[in-house]
Structure formats: C-alpha cells, structure tokens
Enzyme design. Structure first.
Site, mmCIF file in Angstrom:
data_model
loop_
_atom_site.group_PDB
_atom_site.id
_atom_site.type_symbol
_atom_site.label_atom_id
_atom_site.label_comp_id
_atom_site.label_asym_id
_atom_site.label_seq_id
_atom_site.Cartn_x
_atom_site.Cartn_y
_atom_site.Cartn_z
ATOM 1 N N GLU A 32 10.614 0.803 9.984
ATOM 2 C CA GLU A 32 11.602 1.860 9.754
ATOM 3 C C GLU A 32 10.875 3.167 10.016
ATOM 4 O O GLU A 32 10.000 3.559 9.252
ATOM 5 C CB GLU A 32 12.132 1.749 8.325
ATOM 6 C CG GLU A 32 13.456 2.452 8.149
ATOM 7 C CD GLU A 32 13.274 3.821 7.554
ATOM 8 O OE1 GLU A 32 13.216 4.779 8.341
ATOM 9 O OE2 GLU A 32 13.201 3.921 6.324
ATOM 10 N N CYS B 146 13.624 10.545 6.625
ATOM 11 C CA CYS B 146 13.650 10.025 7.992
ATOM 12 C C CYS B 146 15.041 10.148 8.610
ATOM 13 O O CYS B 146 15.173 10.320 9.812
ATOM 14 C CB CYS B 146 13.169 8.585 8.020
ATOM 15 S SG CYS B 146 13.933 7.586 6.754
ATOM 16 N N LYS C 41 0.838 -1.196 0.000
ATOM 17 C CA LYS C 41 0.000 0.000 0.000
ATOM 18 C C LYS C 41 0.873 1.246 0.000
ATOM 19 O O LYS C 41 1.583 1.520 0.960
ATOM 20 C CB LYS C 41 -0.901 0.057 1.233
ATOM 21 C CG LYS C 41 -1.929 1.170 1.093
ATOM 22 C CD LYS C 41 -2.581 1.572 2.386
ATOM 23 C CE LYS C 41 -1.843 2.664 3.114
ATOM 24 N NZ LYS C 41 -1.833 3.968 2.420
ATOM 25 N N GLU D 95 10.598 15.191 15.379
ATOM 26 C CA GLU D 95 10.846 15.133 13.940
ATOM 27 C C GLU D 95 9.921 16.139 13.256
ATOM 28 O O GLU D 95 8.701 16.009 13.318
ATOM 29 C CB GLU D 95 10.550 13.713 13.438
ATOM 30 C CG GLU D 95 10.896 13.520 11.983
ATOM 31 C CD GLU D 95 10.667 12.082 11.513
ATOM 32 O OE1 GLU D 95 9.609 11.513 11.825
ATOM 33 O OE2 GLU D 95 11.552 11.547 10.815
HETATM 34 P P1 NDP Z 1 2.161 7.717 8.532
HETATM 35 O O1 NDP Z 1 3.028 6.928 9.410
HETATM 36 O O2 NDP Z 1 0.761 7.986 8.936
HETATM 37 O O3 NDP Z 1 2.106 7.063 7.076
HETATM 38 C C1 NDP Z 1 2.923 6.012 6.601
HETATM 39 C C2 NDP Z 1 2.075 4.956 5.878
HETATM 40 O O4 NDP Z 1 1.249 4.258 6.815
HETATM 41 C C3 NDP Z 1 1.113 5.532 4.844
HETATM 42 O O5 NDP Z 1 0.990 4.629 3.770
HETATM 43 C C4 NDP Z 1 -0.157 5.618 5.654
HETATM 44 O O6 NDP Z 1 -1.287 5.689 4.843
HETATM 45 C C5 NDP Z 1 -0.109 4.327 6.436
HETATM 46 N N1 NDP Z 1 -0.946 4.293 7.641
HETATM 47 C C6 NDP Z 1 -1.451 5.342 8.351
HETATM 48 N N2 NDP Z 1 -2.129 4.889 9.426
HETATM 49 C C7 NDP Z 1 -2.055 3.528 9.414
HETATM 50 C C8 NDP Z 1 -2.534 2.485 10.266
HETATM 51 N N3 NDP Z 1 -3.220 2.763 11.362
HETATM 52 N N4 NDP Z 1 -2.255 1.207 9.949
HETATM 53 C C9 NDP Z 1 -1.526 0.916 8.857
HETATM 54 N N5 NDP Z 1 -1.054 1.856 8.008
HETATM 55 C C10 NDP Z 1 -1.294 3.149 8.282
HETATM 56 O O7 NDP Z 1 2.884 9.086 8.238
HETATM 57 P P2 NDP Z 1 2.192 10.461 7.803
HETATM 58 O O8 NDP Z 1 2.118 10.503 6.358
HETATM 59 O O9 NDP Z 1 0.921 10.709 8.543
HETATM 60 O O10 NDP Z 1 3.256 11.503 8.331
HETATM 61 C C11 NDP Z 1 3.219 11.914 9.696
HETATM 62 C C12 NDP Z 1 4.605 12.126 10.210
HETATM 63 O O11 NDP Z 1 5.313 10.918 10.183
HETATM 64 C C13 NDP Z 1 5.451 13.059 9.379
HETATM 65 O O12 NDP Z 1 5.228 14.383 9.719
HETATM 66 C C14 NDP Z 1 6.824 12.611 9.718
HETATM 67 O O13 NDP Z 1 7.260 13.210 10.901
HETATM 68 C C15 NDP Z 1 6.662 11.136 9.935
HETATM 69 N N6 NDP Z 1 7.051 10.319 8.766
HETATM 70 C C16 NDP Z 1 8.203 9.634 8.843
HETATM 71 C C17 NDP Z 1 8.608 8.883 7.755
HETATM 72 C C18 NDP Z 1 9.863 8.127 7.795
HETATM 73 O O14 NDP Z 1 10.310 7.645 6.756
HETATM 74 N N7 NDP Z 1 10.463 7.959 8.936
HETATM 75 C C19 NDP Z 1 7.837 8.821 6.519
HETATM 76 C C20 NDP Z 1 6.599 9.537 6.580
HETATM 77 C C21 NDP Z 1 6.252 10.260 7.667
HETATM 78 P P3 NDP Z 1 -1.799 7.148 4.404
HETATM 79 O O15 NDP Z 1 -0.673 7.866 3.770
HETATM 80 O O16 NDP Z 1 -2.809 6.841 3.417
HETATM 81 O O17 NDP Z 1 -2.282 7.815 5.641
#
Ligand code: NDP
Length: 478
Positions: free
Chosen positions: A258, A292, A184, A389
């Site tokens: 991660e 990240c 996904k 972050e």
């Molecule tokens: P999320 O952790 O919400 O998103 C990562 C993935 O998980 C997306 O595909 C998301 O779907 C999906 N997801 C969200 N909720 C669930 C759940 N309950 N169960 C399973 N999958 C889920 O990150 P965000 O996009 O909301 O970003 C929020 C913050 O996270 C950022 O501001 C940043 O600080 C951090 N972040 C860190 C990353 C890293 O690589 N370390 C990458 C991205 C974000 P969907 O996008 O459709 O919500």
C-alpha cells in the site's frame, strides 16, 4: 471574519506511563537486543526525548521470526477460529479501555492533533479488531473456498502517519486468518506499537503470535529478506515498496503493498459548496496531509473557481495550528525533520515553477517541526507539486471545464489510490466513479474509513486490499 481566541485546553499526559527504555517484544516478552543498538524517540512538536528504543539487528529479527514460526506451528494455526476470535475481541476491548492513553501517546510521538487520535485513529483501531474477530470463525463463508487456511508467518512493515491504525490494519486480519506476525513500526513512531505489545500480554495472547521489533530501514530490510517469512505486507513510500517487491519476487514470496498517492478531489459547480470546502480541508489538512489517500490535488470546475478559493481561504484562516495535545488544535506537527525538509523543498519548487503560494497568517512554534497549511493556485499538470506526493499540508489547485476533462486530469498520475467527487447529481457520481482509476472513490465526502470497506490502490499506489472481505485474501492460502 473575526478569529476566535481559544484558551489552552491541553489533554493531560499523566495518563501515559512512559518507560525510560523499551526492548523488543519477542515470544511474548520484552527482551534486550542481541546485536542491535538503541535510539531515542522524540515528540516532533517539541523535540523532547520521550524514550529510548531498541534498533533490532539481524539476530533479533531471526529470533522474532523463529518465535512467530513456533507459535504458528504449535499454537495459533491449530486453534479453531472461534478461539482466535476470543483473543481478537479481548484485544479490541483492551484498546477501548486504554483508548485515552493510546490517543495521548500517539499524539505525543506522532505530532497529530489529539482530537484526531482520540476520535479517528484509536476508535478505528478497536473497530478493526472487532470486525476481524467477527470473521475468524466464518472464513469458510468469505468466498475463498470451503476451508481456507492461513499462509504462515507474515512480516509486516508500517509507516509513521497512522502508527497504531496501520498496525491494526496489518495485525487484525493476519491473526483472524490464523497467521502469526513480526511487525516493524516506523523508526519515528514506535511507542504505540510497544503499548500494543503490552496489550497482547494483557490479553494473554499465546507467546510468539505477535512480535514487535523496532528499528529503522535496515531492520525492515532484514525482515523482508528473512528466509522464514511467508508473506510481506508493507505500507509506505513507493520507492521502498518497489525495493520490497523486487526482493519478494526474487524470493518467490507473497506480498501486498500500500504505497503513495496523489488523489484528485473534484468539485463540480453544482456541489454543496460549504460541505465541499469542509471536504477539501479534511482531504488535505487532516493529519497534516500525512495521508497516502490525501486529496492533494483539488480539481475545481472553472465556473465556481473564484467562489471555492475565496471560501477555502476564509476557512483556512480559522484553522488552529499548535500543540497536538490541545483539544482545539486542528493542525499538529510535521512528523520529522526529514519530512519537513521534503515538504519545504517541494513547496519552494512549486513557487519556482510559477505557481502562486498562499498560507493563512499563522504563527509557528519555535521548537519542533511545523509547516503552515498552504494552497498553491495557478498549478499546471506538469508542475512537480501536481505530480509528486508531498505528504504534507499542501494543496495544489487545478481547474477543469467538463467531466471528461476532470477524469483525464484526475487520472493523469502514476498513482491510483483514491479520489473524491463533489456534485449533487448521482448519475454524475457514478459516471465519474466508473472512469476514475483509483482504489477508493468518495462521493460528497473524503477520508472516510471503515473496517468493512476494502482499501488499496492501482498502478504505483500498490496492490492488494486491506479491510473488508477482500482484505482477508491477503492472509489466506487461496
Ligand atoms: P518509507 O517507505 O521509507 O517507510 C515506511 C516503512 O518502511 C518504515 O517502517 C521504514 O522504516 C521501512 N523501511 C524503510 N526502508 C526499508 C527497506 N529498504 N526495507 C524494508 N523496510 C524499509 O517512508 P518514509 O518514512 O521514508 O517517508 C518517505 C515518503 O514516503 C514520504 O515523504 C511520503 O511521501 C511517503 N510515505 C507514504 C506513506 C503511505 O502511506 N503511502 C507512508 C509513509 C511515507 P523507517 O521508518 O525506520 O525508515
């Protein structure tokens, strides 16, 4: 210093053939949703609607997992490694052939500068498939026993910051080891994953080996909790990672996470200063800081503090912010309105907590989501901008006097994903690297990636490694 004026140099988007709407890629074909809805995906630089995408519902997730299970049992896990390798090599070559199209599509949907998607993301995607193709028939030499087998069906959830690259990090090792996948992509960046689905068709990958289901958090949750999944691989926020870890523990399911980071980029007084300043800029402004492992905390030795800050400010004035498809753009758009709100909130908090905020003069486009490169000085360790972050182009600067103090401050975080050390002394690099609690430590460079090098974190940055020999373990039944 004079600022150069550059004429516009936009990459043409005509190479991308966007469909009006996209279905789900299940069992080798694009299909309509059984019980989901549709949503629009936009360009964050202009807010223009690019296409309509499907939000997979529970029965779509079920169909995808069933297809992956069937492909695993009937085809993929039975193929000899050298046959699996042929498909992976084919995918890698197709990514190279379609690289310009994929780069434009990535920049359109994500907002990242074309020079980054063209020169970093897409070449690394191809490299990951080539690298893992090489492993597929040599797994018995990976150090995990004489005939390590696959795990089964992997549920994979990726974020929006490196959409196609994170897909490659997840799918390439899974397939090389004989697993099938349901992936996904993030809600805001589904388009390159859907283009990848077409590449799977072009490569004649057996149906069901790769399934791509678009959707939002609920789709991700349904995938994580589906009883037919053998392993979950997740990249994203620490908050969602914790929820996934809890769900997986409840269901006795393997998982690798991660998660976030708050990396220290540590500059000693004997560092090669020009390179260090470039490394600082690359560390936090690459991909708008949506990284990240971004070097979001700059630790500067006190004796060179004034020099470093002055050079950094001079350098930031030359950064060009704007159209992600312009080949001269250094800083693109913030990926979503929600992320922009988060960056604004934390930056305002930094000021309210007493840190000093500085940005170069730069005009932000009227439409889309934009944030200027920003530096905070006078930051204390207790400030939220030093602890949380921000995931944006915002650098928090702290100082130190001795190597021991640098280590203490660098490790003073719940995260542990990466760190950078800038000094000309090799012994100091080794001394620091052995004490920094970070999965990756870069020396006199930053944000360097290679498929042969394992990547992953300590503490709240997650567990498990991706890439290299170590990354194979996550997809082998060992
Ligand atoms: P999320 O952790 O919400 O998103 C990562 C993935 O998980 C997306 O595909 C998301 O779907 C999906 N997801 C969200 N909720 C669930 C759940 N309950 N169960 C399973 N999958 C889920 O990150 P965000 O996009 O909301 O970003 C929020 C913050 O996270 C950022 O501001 C940043 O600080 C951090 N972040 C860190 C990353 C890293 O690589 N370390 C990458 C991205 C974000 P969907 O996008 O459709 O919500």
């Amino acid at each position: 210093m004079p600022k150069f004026e550059y004429a516009p140099a936009p990459e043409s988007r005509s190479i991308v053939n966007l469909r009006e709407s996209y279905g789900l890629f299940i069992d080798g074909a694009f299909t309509d949703t059984a019980d989901g809805r549709v949503f629009k995906t936009i360009s964050p630089a202009t807010e223009e609607v690019l296409a309509e995408v499907t939000e997979a519902g529970p029965s779509d997730v079920d169909r995808a997992v069933t297809a992956a299970r069937k492909a695993y049992e009937q085809t993929w896990s039975r193929l000899p490694g050298k046959e699996r390798a042929k498909y992976l090599f084919r995918i890698a070559r197709l990514v190279q052939e379609r690289s310009r199209e994929l780069a434009v599509l990535e920049s359109l949907n994500n907002g990242k500068p074309i020079k980054e998607s063209r020169d970093v993301d897409i070449p690394l995607v191809a490299a990951h498939f080539f690298y893992h193709a090489g492993w597929a028939d040599k797994l018995e030499f990976a150090g995990y026993g004489s005939s390590p087998g696959p795990i089964g069906v992997a549920g994979q959830i990726i974020p929006w910051n490196f959409p196609l690259l994170m897909l490659a990090w997840k799918i390439a090792p899974a397939l090389a080891c004989g697993n099938t996948v349901v992936l996904k992509p993030a809600e805001t960046t589904p388009l390159t994953a859907l283009a990848f689905a077409e590449i799977c068709q072009q490569a004649d990958l057996p149906p069901g080996v790769v399934n791509i289901i678009t959707g939002a958090g609920e789709t991700g949750r349904a995938l994580v909790e589906h009883p037919g999944i053998d392993k979950v691989a997740f990249t994203g926020s620490t908050e969602v990672g914790k929820q996934i870890a809890r769900a997986c523990r409840r269901m006795h399911r393997r998982n690798t996470l991660e998660l976030g980071g708050k990396a220290a980029n540590i500059v000693f007084e004997d560092a090669p200063m020009d390179q260090a300043v470039e490394g600082i800029v690359n560390g936090i402004f690459f991909n708008q800081g949506h990284v990240c492992c971004a070097g979001s905390r700059l630790l500067v030795q006190e004796s060179v503090y004034d020099e470093v800050i002055a050079s950094l400010r001079r350098r930031l004035v030359t950064l060009r912010l704007g159209d992600p498809l312009d080949k001269n753009t250094d800083v693109g758009a913030i990926n979503s309105a929600a992320q922009l709100a988060k960056i604004r909130e934390l930056s305002d908090l930094g000021e309210a907590e007493g840190a000093e905020r500085w940005s170069p003069p730069c005009e932000l486009p009227a439409r889309g989501f934009w944030f200027p490169p920003t530096i905070f000085t006078g930051v204390a360790q207790a400030h939220r901008i030093a602890r949380e972050e921000i995931f944006g182009p915002v650098l928090s600067v702290l100082t130190f006097r001795t190597p021991a103090e640098a280590v203490e401050k660098a490790n003073n975080t719940p995260y542990g994903l990466s760190a950078g050390v800038w000094t000309e002394k090799g012994s100091l690099i080794l001394w620091m690297a052995s004490r920094l609690r970070a999965g990756v430590v870069w020396a006199n460079t930053f944000n360097r990636f290679d498929p042969a090098s394992p990547f992953g974190g300590y503490k709240e940055s997650g567990y498990g490694r991706e890439g290299g020999r170590h990354g194979l373990e996550a997809y082998l039944d060992v």
